[in-house]
Design an enzyme around this catalytic site. Structure first.
Site, PDB file in Angstrom:
ATOM      1  N   ARG A 123      78.200 -55.152 -93.456  1.00  0.00           N
ATOM      2  CA  ARG A 123      78.230 -53.702 -93.696  1.00  0.00           C
ATOM      3  C   ARG A 123      79.279 -53.022 -92.814  1.00  0.00           C
ATOM      4  NH1 ARG A 123      71.983 -53.331 -92.221  1.00  0.00           N
ATOM      5  NH2 ARG A 123      72.145 -55.430 -93.059  1.00  0.00           N
TER       6      ARG A 123
ATOM      7  N   LYS B  21      73.402 -67.133 -85.235  1.00  0.00           N
ATOM      8  CA  LYS B  21      72.424 -67.655 -86.193  1.00  0.00           C
ATOM      9  C   LYS B  21      71.898 -69.000 -85.697  1.00  0.00           C
ATOM     10  CE  LYS B  21      74.410 -65.835 -90.513  1.00  0.00           C
ATOM     11  NZ  LYS B  21      73.285 -64.997 -90.936  1.00  0.00           N
TER      12      LYS B  21
HETATM   13  N1  BES Z   1      75.878 -63.217 -94.452  1.00  0.00           N
HETATM   14  C1  BES Z   1      74.581 -62.847 -94.076  1.00  0.00           C
HETATM   15  C2  BES Z   1      73.610 -62.722 -95.254  1.00  0.00           C
HETATM   16  C3  BES Z   1      73.323 -63.961 -96.056  1.00  0.00           C
HETATM   17  C4  BES Z   1      72.142 -64.643 -95.879  1.00  0.00           C
HETATM   18  C5  BES Z   1      74.203 -64.407 -97.033  1.00  0.00           C
HETATM   19  C6  BES Z   1      71.852 -65.759 -96.627  1.00  0.00           C
HETATM   20  C7  BES Z   1      73.912 -65.526 -97.792  1.00  0.00           C
HETATM   21  C8  BES Z   1      72.731 -66.200 -97.590  1.00  0.00           C
HETATM   22  C9  BES Z   1      74.606 -61.494 -93.368  1.00  0.00           C
HETATM   23  O1  BES Z   1      75.756 -61.224 -92.652  1.00  0.00           O
HETATM   24  C10 BES Z   1      73.485 -61.505 -92.380  1.00  0.00           C
HETATM   25  O2  BES Z   1      73.530 -62.277 -91.488  1.00  0.00           O
HETATM   26  N2  BES Z   1      72.505 -60.632 -92.601  1.00  0.00           N
HETATM   27  C11 BES Z   1      71.390 -60.530 -91.738  1.00  0.00           C
HETATM   28  C12 BES Z   1      71.137 -59.063 -91.508  1.00  0.00           C
HETATM   29  C13 BES Z   1      70.141 -58.778 -90.443  1.00  0.00           C
HETATM   30  C14 BES Z   1      70.684 -59.186 -89.096  1.00  0.00           C
HETATM   31  C15 BES Z   1      69.817 -57.319 -90.494  1.00  0.00           C
HETATM   32  C16 BES Z   1      70.198 -61.189 -92.409  1.00  0.00           C
HETATM   33  O3  BES Z   1      70.072 -61.084 -93.632  1.00  0.00           O
HETATM   34  O4  BES Z   1      69.438 -61.844 -91.726  1.00  0.00           O
HETATM   35 MN    MN Z   2      75.676 -62.006 -90.688  1.00  0.00          MN
END
Ligand code: BES
Ligand code: MN
Ligand code: ZN
Length: 499
Positions: free
Chosen positions: A350, A276
């Site tokens: 997931r 990230k």
């Molecule tokens: N933990 C994150 C989602 C999240 C985002 C939680 C903001 C709380 C606040 C999750 O694991 C994630 O990174 N999701 C990605 C999925 C994508 C790579 C398909 C996302 O939402 O960007």
């Molecule tokens: Mn994630």
């Protein structure tokens, strides 16, 4: 904070701040304000004239009282039109009043409930807001905040309601204990909040449950044996051992129904090799908020003693980049046999939930399965920071969960699991891919991915709590910044409504 339910009036209730809620708006009349001591009515009228106070929602007017009386000040607070008022108005109003009291260094608040508001649901909502608004997370501060209330009094003139209202307040205290457990866990930084610490928290909850809650912790080797290749592929890059947590509540009263709750327990989500950006990582200690809600919920069970058997499952792990990490393009095999092409290691939630769901369905054949997960940024884009997205395969369970969340004051909105989109998570080289082939509808495709791991039509609801689980700004007068405990209230109401 001590909470008392007493027969008292604004003139007799002993507290720094006396709070009188009042209906108003279009139909406001000074006669609506019940409880202003007779000798203060004239002064109150003057303030009302001067401020134009009309009892609109969250409108306030205050009166300083002479020294030496039962209270220091009176705060009259509007609840808006009577016909459109609800429990949420009471919660917000109480949070507002306790906030003002704290700001002024006051230590006690008395809420004066007229006959029409002397109901157990109101007492419960008021007590909940009073306790939650007083929450602060001081673990890492040299000095804990001293701006806390010692006492909240719910004052009624209805002697006949005292018992029911006391029970309701006791229930609020139990619920808030659970919410506090969840908030503390979420607020604990990822450097401390490891899968092991999460497992310890589960063990602690079982220990103090009067043997009503049991816990099993599965180590990586056991998970490996069970075939949890999907979950373990997330844990691989981390220096912390994964811990698969299985909590069991056995109802002391006979019950045939079994409910399972699954919580996403990624104790820190860096994204893994699909790292990230720094800004996106800043709040990622919150990625175990689903697990925290499950643990907070379990912390209430030995007192609530619901008549239903409940299993809680958390596949706890970190998501970290390292030389051992899963690489984008890797194919992993989940416990139910489906293979998954991991194209983005940041869609890790997931992967952990898939094996947790398979495990518990094989283990207990649940009558209902609810998962809570900070799963996608997309759900926050769709519904904002205050609302959870709900998806599922069963109308009845969906309604039960939505009703429970409404009653708990936790906003939740249903999103569709359109079958048409299911093909977006199908892979060319494996059975599934962990990200959609489309940039859009990310909350739905995450839900559709999870749906692939529901067996034998188990009634299932997925709650994507990425928005409301962690507040970057205060969400209400009683939900401040940081972990909110979102989900605990919904789960508690859900199992209570089953009776
Ligand atoms: N933990 C994150 C989602 C999240 C985002 C939680 C903001 C709380 C606040 C999750 O694991 C994630 O990174 N999701 C990605 C999925 C994508 C790579 C398909 C996302 O939402 O960007
Ligand atoms: Mn994630
Ligand atoms: Zn995550």
């Amino acid at each position: 904070m001590q909470i008392n339910v007493l027969k008292a009036t604004a003139g007799t209730c002993q507290a720094n701040l006396i709070v009188i809620p009042v209906f108003g708006g279009k139909t406001f009349s000074i006669k609506n304000v019940k409880g202003i001591p007779a000798e203060l009515v004239d002064r109150f009228m003057v303030s009302v004239e001067r401020t134009g106070f009309a009892g609109k929602l969250y409108e306030t007017v205050s009166l300083q009282l002479p020294v030496g009386g039962n209270a220091d000040a009176i705060l009259v607070i509007g609840l808006g039109e009577k016909k459109s008022s609800n429990l949420q108005a009471i919660r917000e109003a109480v949070g507002m009043a306790t906030g003002m009291a704290r700001k002024n260094g006051m230590k006690s608040v008395g809420l004066i409930l007229p006959k029409e508001l002397s109901k157990s649901a109101i007492a419960e909502a008021a007590a909940t807001a009073a306790i939650l608004s007083d929450y602060s997370f001081d673990t890492y501060k040299k000095e804990a905040s001293n701006k806390h209330l010692d006492l909240f009094v719910v004052a009624t003139e209805e002697r006949g309601q005292l018992l029911a209202m006391r029970k309701a307040v006791e229930h609020a205290e139990t619920l808030c204990d659970g919410l506090t457990v969840a908030r503390d866990l979420v607020n604990t930084p990822g450097g401390h909040m490891t899968p092991s610490l999460l497992a310890d928290a589960a063990i602690e909850i079982a220990k103090s449950s009067n043997e009503m809650v049991d816990v099993k912790i599965l180590e990586a080797a056991e998970c490996e044996k069970l075939g949890m290749g999907s979950y373990l592929s997330v844990a691989k890059g981390s220096g912390q051992e994964p811990k698969f947590i299985h909590l069991i509540y056995k109802s002391p009263r006979p019950s045939k129904k079994t409910v399972t709750v699954v919580g996403k327990g990624v104790t820190f989500d860096s994204g893994g090799l699909s790292l990230k950006p720094a800004d996106g990582m800043m709040t990622m200690k919150c990625d175990m908020a689903g697990a925290a809600a499950v643990l907070g919920f379990f912390a209430t069970l030995s007192r609530l003693k619901p008549r239903v058997n409940i299993h809680g499952v958390i596949a706890a792990t970190e998501n970290m980049p390292s030389g051992h990490s899963t690489k984008p393009g890797d194919v992993v095999k989940s416990m139910n046999g489906k293979t998954i092409e991991v194209l983005n290691t940041d869609a890790e939630g997931r992967l952990t939930l898939a094996d947790a769901m398979t495990y518990i369905q094989r283990e207990v054949k649940p009558d209902a399965m609810i998962d809570l997960a900070t799963l996608t940024g997309a759900v926050v884009a769709a519904l904002g920071e205050e609302v959870a997205g709900a998806m599922g395969n069963d109308k009845k369970l969906m309604k039960e969960v939505l009703d429970a969340s409404e009653e708990a004051g936790e906003r939740t909105w249903e999103l569709p699991l359109f079958e048409r989109y299911a093909s977006l998570v199908k892979s060319e080289v494996a059975d599934l891919r962990n990200i959609s082939t489309s940039r859009y509808g990310g909350a739905l495709t995450a839900g559709l991915f999870l749906a692939e791991f529901v067996e034998d039509n188990t009634p299932w609801v997925h709650l994507d709590i990425a928005g409301p689980a962690f507040a970057e700004r205060p969400l209400s007068t009683y939900v401040g910044k940081g972990g909110t405990g979102f989900g605990v209230g919904t789960l508690v109401k859900y199992v209570q409504n089953l009776e």
